[in-house]
Design a protein around this motif. Structure first.
Motif, mmCIF file in Angstrom:
data_model
loop_
_atom_site.group_PDB
_atom_site.id
_atom_site.type_symbol
_atom_site.label_atom_id
_atom_site.label_comp_id
_atom_site.label_asym_id
_atom_site.label_seq_id
_atom_site.Cartn_x
_atom_site.Cartn_y
_atom_site.Cartn_z
ATOM 1 N N GLY A 1 44.005 27.514 29.818
ATOM 2 C CA GLY A 1 42.633 26.683 30.348
ATOM 3 C C GLY A 1 43.194 26.314 31.457
ATOM 4 O O GLY A 1 44.204 26.274 32.044
ATOM 5 N N SER A 2 42.220 26.083 32.373
ATOM 6 C CA SER A 2 42.268 25.402 33.604
ATOM 7 C C SER A 2 41.386 24.140 33.975
ATOM 8 O O SER A 2 40.196 24.087 33.319
ATOM 9 C CB SER A 2 41.976 26.643 34.729
ATOM 10 N N SER A 3 41.806 23.270 34.897
ATOM 11 C CA SER A 3 41.030 22.205 35.069
ATOM 12 C C SER A 3 39.891 22.504 36.207
ATOM 13 O O SER A 3 40.300 22.932 37.295
ATOM 14 C CB SER A 3 41.789 21.062 35.638
ATOM 15 N N GLU A 4 38.830 22.149 35.982
ATOM 16 C CA GLU A 4 37.620 22.425 37.252
ATOM 17 C C GLU A 4 37.946 21.449 38.156
ATOM 18 O O GLU A 4 37.650 22.222 39.398
ATOM 19 C CB GLU A 4 36.308 21.976 36.382
ATOM 20 N N SER A 5 38.449 20.318 38.232
ATOM 21 C CA SER A 5 39.010 19.415 39.311
ATOM 22 C C SER A 5 39.968 20.200 40.097
ATOM 23 O O SER A 5 40.062 19.759 41.358
ATOM 24 C CB SER A 5 39.219 18.076 38.848
ATOM 25 N N LYS A 6 40.752 21.086 39.496
ATOM 26 C CA LYS A 6 41.757 22.021 40.288
ATOM 27 C C LYS A 6 41.369 23.253 40.906
ATOM 28 O O LYS A 6 42.427 24.131 41.272
ATOM 29 C CB LYS A 6 42.925 21.866 39.533
ATOM 30 N N ALA A 7 39.954 23.446 40.682
ATOM 31 C CA ALA A 7 39.782 25.072 41.024
ATOM 32 C C ALA A 7 40.020 25.318 42.439
ATOM 33 O O ALA A 7 40.057 24.508 43.368
ATOM 34 C CB ALA A 7 38.190 25.004 40.768
ATOM 35 N N PHE A 8 40.462 26.548 42.390
ATOM 36 C CA PHE A 8 40.903 27.290 43.933
ATOM 37 C C PHE A 8 42.100 26.438 44.587
ATOM 38 O O PHE A 8 42.490 26.856 45.664
ATOM 39 C CB PHE A 8 39.658 27.164 44.789
ATOM 40 N N GLU A 9 42.905 25.691 43.496
ATOM 41 C CA GLU A 9 44.223 25.223 44.147
ATOM 42 C C GLU A 9 45.422 26.108 44.105
ATOM 43 O O GLU A 9 46.404 25.578 44.562
ATOM 44 C CB GLU A 9 44.521 23.708 43.699
ATOM 45 N N GLY A 10 45.249 27.227 43.560
ATOM 46 C CA GLY A 10 46.379 28.193 43.452
ATOM 47 C C GLY A 10 47.036 28.085 42.175
ATOM 48 O O GLY A 10 47.066 27.136 41.339
ATOM 49 N N GLY A 11 47.683 29.122 41.781
ATOM 50 C CA GLY A 11 48.483 29.153 40.506
ATOM 51 C C GLY A 11 49.159 30.612 40.391
ATOM 52 O O GLY A 11 48.678 31.610 40.808
ATOM 53 N N MET A 12 50.171 30.655 39.437
ATOM 54 C CA MET A 12 50.670 31.950 39.179
ATOM 55 C C MET A 12 49.543 32.467 38.140
ATOM 56 O O MET A 12 48.894 32.130 37.188
ATOM 57 C CB MET A 12 52.018 31.680 38.328
ATOM 58 N N ILE A 13 49.364 33.930 38.388
ATOM 59 C CA ILE A 13 48.856 34.827 37.584
ATOM 60 C C ILE A 13 49.359 35.179 36.243
ATOM 61 O O ILE A 13 50.563 35.810 36.309
ATOM 62 C CB ILE A 13 48.281 36.112 38.298
ATOM 63 N N PRO A 14 49.041 34.829 35.470
ATOM 64 C CA PRO A 14 49.900 34.754 34.060
ATOM 65 C C PRO A 14 49.962 36.307 33.733
ATOM 66 O O PRO A 14 49.343 37.166 33.801
ATOM 67 C CB PRO A 14 48.936 34.251 32.878
ATOM 68 N N ASN A 15 51.345 36.838 33.284
ATOM 69 C CA ASN A 15 51.954 38.103 33.119
ATOM 70 C C ASN A 15 51.959 38.964 34.445
ATOM 71 O O ASN A 15 52.104 40.103 33.907
ATOM 72 C CB ASN A 15 51.185 38.477 31.871
ATOM 73 N N GLN A 16 51.343 38.635 35.356
ATOM 74 C CA GLN A 16 51.392 39.365 36.555
ATOM 75 C C GLN A 16 52.559 39.179 37.569
ATOM 76 O O GLN A 16 52.805 39.947 38.363
ATOM 77 C CB GLN A 16 50.179 39.523 37.118
ATOM 78 N N ASN A 17 52.924 37.765 37.543
ATOM 79 C CA ASN A 17 53.939 37.492 38.326
ATOM 80 C C ASN A 17 53.879 37.572 39.755
ATOM 81 O O ASN A 17 54.481 38.048 40.483
ATOM 82 C CB ASN A 17 55.411 38.161 38.056
ATOM 83 N N TRP A 18 52.413 37.468 40.168
ATOM 84 C CA TRP A 18 52.025 37.263 41.485
ATOM 85 C C TRP A 18 51.497 35.813 41.691
ATOM 86 O O TRP A 18 50.893 35.345 40.805
ATOM 87 C CB TRP A 18 51.221 38.257 41.940
ATOM 88 N N TYR A 19 51.517 35.159 42.792
ATOM 89 C CA TYR A 19 50.855 33.969 42.935
ATOM 90 C C TYR A 19 49.703 34.123 43.811
ATOM 91 O O TYR A 19 49.801 34.780 44.807
ATOM 92 C CB TYR A 19 52.049 33.034 43.660
ATOM 93 N N ALA A 20 48.526 33.576 43.246
ATOM 94 C CA ALA A 20 47.375 33.670 43.934
ATOM 95 C C ALA A 20 47.012 32.119 44.616
ATOM 96 O O ALA A 20 47.149 31.152 44.102
ATOM 97 C CB ALA A 20 46.141 33.678 42.953
ATOM 98 N N PRO A 21 47.325 32.213 46.102
ATOM 99 C CA PRO A 21 47.595 30.799 46.578
ATOM 100 C C PRO A 21 46.100 30.267 46.771
ATOM 101 O O PRO A 21 44.965 30.845 46.350
ATOM 102 C CB PRO A 21 47.457 31.659 48.175
ATOM 103 N N SER A 22 46.555 28.841 47.138
ATOM 104 C CA SER A 22 45.269 27.737 46.835
ATOM 105 C C SER A 22 44.604 28.208 48.392
ATOM 106 O O SER A 22 44.707 28.443 49.221
ATOM 107 C CB SER A 22 46.008 26.511 47.467
ATOM 108 N N LEU A 23 43.059 28.076 47.728
ATOM 109 C CA LEU A 23 42.200 28.358 48.991
ATOM 110 C C LEU A 23 41.785 27.067 49.565
ATOM 111 O O LEU A 23 40.945 27.014 50.337
ATOM 112 C CB LEU A 23 41.067 29.084 48.407
#
Length: 428
Positions: free
Chosen positions: A216-238
């Motif tokens: 799950g993810s926190s709505e208050s931290k939306a778009f703050e970036g995170g590792m994409i599970p099982n893909q081992n790429w980081y989606a950067p914070s917007l």
């Protein structure tokens, strides 16, 4: 009547017929048929549904590479085991051929399937719940217009206790908020359109928000970036100018990155390249701009000044190895001073995707190489070759360290162990 006379009469008749045809086909004498008929309402609905299905990137999950479109069967790796994506072609036995528009909307809006089963949140119903009924009906009409493919759905392979769907009740209580998108009257029509596409069909927050151990993810931290599970790429914070925060970008630069895959500010690789290829390149210019307007307006959550160069933290010998590798392998495209040749070859100096706290993405690029997506507006993109077979862990760590701290960049050093951990993930 003599045979000769009959032949003469036949020839005269044929000549007259030919003249009549020629006269009839003269442009000025062509029959007036009027304008082309307007497409029917059902045709327009299906075409709109196709556009919306692309906006939702449905094909990315529901199609096995090189397999029948929307026939499902693709394995989706999760930390809890493999999920197998279902067939959504209109086959009566194995697809959605017997579904109604009401049942399809309920699935999109509530995450509950036709048979009453709770869907796992790998299906982005937490975002799709914002899709309007009209758009849901259009997507359904488009899917029902596709050729039916008889391909049986495969059972999920989840570890205990995650194979117990009843646990999803707790997940939904914590992380799912049902409800269609509501326009913000304080914002423009363009901003609201962008918000609808980004938060709903685009489900951008699924990658650009950190996921916890429960998925799950926190709505208050939306778009703050995170590792994409099982893909081992980081989606950067917007929302952070230390990462991919867009506060300093021009609207046109953001729209180009979304729709074209490259801009003078950056280039998309990895999972985002797939999103642009499958989905965003097909957005209209108006919708791409609307998404850019919304993304640029995201509140920036760190007002602290960016750190200065961390070169002093690097062993001088490591720095020299990195410099030599860079000169030999990288400078031809990215320039001696890291200024690149945008948009073909991205700049490295001042590039925050290079200097983020996690070095995963630059390590992956050096090991794997890669291409931006080939798009309608950039059909022949320039790519980067892989170096995993040329450089060892120490050399990769050194060159990534070099680009993260050279030219005033504010990244931190990379270790050979970090490189090796990602090298192990490369296909043999």
């Amino acid at each position: 009547m003599s045979r000769t006379l009959r032949i003469v009469l036949v020839l005269i008749a044929l000549a007259l017929a030919a003249v009549a045809v020629l006269l009839f086909l003269r442009p000025g004498l062509l029959p007036r048929t009027g304008a082309a008929p307007e497409p029917s309402a059902s045709t327009q609905l299906i075409k709109n549904g196709e556009y919306l299905a692309r906006a939702g990137d449905c094909v990315a999950c529901h199609t096995v590479p090189n397999g029948p479109v929307f026939a499902g069967g693709r394995a989706m790796a999760t930390p809890f085991g493999n999920l197998y994506v279902p067939n959504i072609t209109p086959d009566d036995d194995t697809g959605i051929g017997l579904w109604t528009a009401d049942e399809f909307y309920r699935m999109m809006h509530t995450g509950v399937s036709r048979d009453g089963k709770l869907l796992y949140p790998a299906m982005p119903f937490a975002s799709y719940t914002q899709v309007t009924r009209a758009d849901s009906d259009a997507i359904f009409a488009y899917l029902m217009s596709m050729p039916p493919i008889k391909q049986k759905n495969r059972e999920h392979e989840l570890r205990f206790p995650f194979n117990n769907r009843e646990l999803l009740i707790g997940w939904r209580t914590l992380y799912f908020k049902e409800g269609e998108f509501k326009a913000d009257p304080a914002q423009t029509v363009e901003w609201n359109r962008g918000a609808y596409l980004v938060k709903g069909l685009g489900h951008c927050a699924m990658c650009h928000t950190a996921v916890n151990a429960l998925g799950g993810s926190s709505e208050s931290k939306a778009f703050e970036g995170g590792m994409i599970p099982n893909q081992n790429w980081y989606a950067p914070s917007l929302t952070s100018n230390r990462e991919a925060g867009l506060g300093e970008w021009e609207i046109a630069e953001i729209a180009d990155l979304l729709q074209v895959g490259v801009s003078h500010r950056g280039t998309v690789y990895g999972p985002m390249a797939e999103v642009v290829y499958n989905s965003l390149q097909y957005m209209t210019d108006v919708d791409a701009k609307a998404m850019a307007v919304y993304l640029k307006g995201l509140p920036q959550k760190d007002g602290a000044p960016l750190p200065t160069s961390q070169a002093r933290l690097v062993n001088p010998e490591v720095m020299e190895v990195g410099r030599k590798v860079y000169v030999a392998q990288c400078a031809m495209c990215h320039g001696a001073e890291g200024k690149g040749q945008p948009p073909s070859f991205p700049m490295l100096a001042g590039n925050r995707s290079i200097t983020m706290a996690t070095p995963v993405n630059p390590i992956r690029m050096v090991l794997n190489g890669g291409y931006p997506p080939g798009t309608q507006k950039n059909p022949r993109p320039h790519g980067m070759p892989p170096f995993s077979h040329i450089l060892d862990d120490e050399q990769v760590a050194a060159v990534v360290t070099y680009i993260r701290v050279a030219w005033g960049n504010s990244g931190t050093p990379v270790t050979p162990t970090q490189v090796n951990d990602l090298r192990k993930l490369l296909p043999e």
